[in-house]
Design an enzyme around this catalytic site. Sequence first.
Site, PDB file in Angstrom:
ATOM      1  CG  ASN A 100      -3.272   3.818   1.511  1.00 22.88           C
ATOM      2  OD1 ASN A 100      -4.352   3.868   2.090  1.00 22.88           O
ATOM      3  ND2 ASN A 100      -2.716   2.679   1.140  1.00 22.88           N
TER       4      ASN A 100
ATOM      5  CG  HIS B 203      -2.929  -0.803  -3.128  1.00 25.05           C
ATOM      6  ND1 HIS B 203      -3.249   0.486  -2.777  1.00 25.05           N
ATOM      7  CD2 HIS B 203      -3.040  -1.535  -1.992  1.00 25.05           C
ATOM      8  CE1 HIS B 203      -3.542   0.519  -1.495  1.00 25.05           C
ATOM      9  NE2 HIS B 203      -3.422  -0.689  -0.995  1.00 25.05           N
TER      10      HIS B 203
ATOM     11  CD  GLU C  37      -3.907   3.419  -5.309  1.00 19.86           C
ATOM     12  OE1 GLU C  37      -3.570   4.588  -5.454  1.00 19.86           O
ATOM     13  OE2 GLU C  37      -3.684   2.775  -4.268  1.00 19.86           O
TER      14      GLU C  37
ATOM     15  CB  SER D 204      -0.933  -0.004   1.206  1.00 15.39           C
ATOM     16  OG  SER D 204      -0.208  -0.308   2.368  1.00 15.39           O
TER      17      SER D 204
END
Length: 291
Positions: free
Chosen positions: A190, A140, A152, A119
Amino acid sequence: MAVQSVGIVGAGQMGNGIAHVFALAGYDVLMTDISEDAIQKALTLIDRNLERQVSRGKIQAEDKAAALGRIGTTTDITELGQCDLVIEAATEREEIKQKIFDQLLPHLKPDTILTSNTSSISITRLASRTDRPEKFMGFHFMNPVPVMQLVELIRGIATDEPTYRTLCEVVEKLGKTSASAEDFPAFIVNRILMPMINEAVYTLYEGVGSVKSIDESMKLGANHPMGPLELADFIGLDTCLSIMNVLHEGLADTKYRPCPLLTKYVEAGWLGRKTGRGFYDYRGEEPVPTR
Ligand code: CAA
């Protein structure tokens, strides 16, 4: 390149969700973990989550049985060498991921695409230590994997176009949507989500609100499905802290400094749902705020 077989390293929260969606989409899955116990727990969870989808009419009972039939397991990571695609979904610690790649590399087919569900760790750096940086990517998934639409895709500096295109097709076959992110700390989701969660912890730390009022404010005032502290517990406070540290160190900007209260919870071992306690205490019938 056509992907048919997928190896998944790690049977934890992310690994079992990834195995679930690949098996349901018709891929042959081989899931590995160092612990047989973790593998058995993952299979039980996959069964339960597939059953949830059957009972809500999202899939048929035959789909569930077929998906379960496509999931093989092993504690020997070298068996993943014959897979077309490998997804590393182990603990979010760089030295652990490195060790996994070192064990795996001598056994991989030359054209296997190697990916990490990291991440926040640099894809370019992870790729540079393998024999195939052009066939290495960040892949991800979001938690809970069977529910969240987004994946992602992160290209390292050396990732080639066919590898990227192959993964775009895989995401489409999973029925999900990909977003392409450049390889900078914490990518897109994130980079935005974690500072929000960290700010919620500062809001608590400074006494602006309680756990309950902060979560209710964001649920009812911003239409978030979960409050930020509830979400932090769901993700894991250790993961949240480690991503904030990656942002803080990688971008060298004090606006990313982790809240000392977040550090304190992690030091206490109160990591959220997975340890039974975080911003909420989950050990009783209902979650109870811990402040
Ligand atoms: N497997 C399969 N299905 C699941 C599931 C699972 N593990 N968990 C929930 N579901 C399904 C339910 O069956 C239900 O399906 P229907 O809509 O078809 O009825 C649906 O998801 C909603 O579940 P519930 O009604 O039980 O619960 P809810 O309405 O409270 O939703 C939630 C639960 C989907 C988790 C929702 O609260 C949510 O979206 N929360 C935010 C999650 C989020 O932000 N995730 C991203 C985290 S960040 C990340 O993952 C990146 C990182 O690197 C840290």
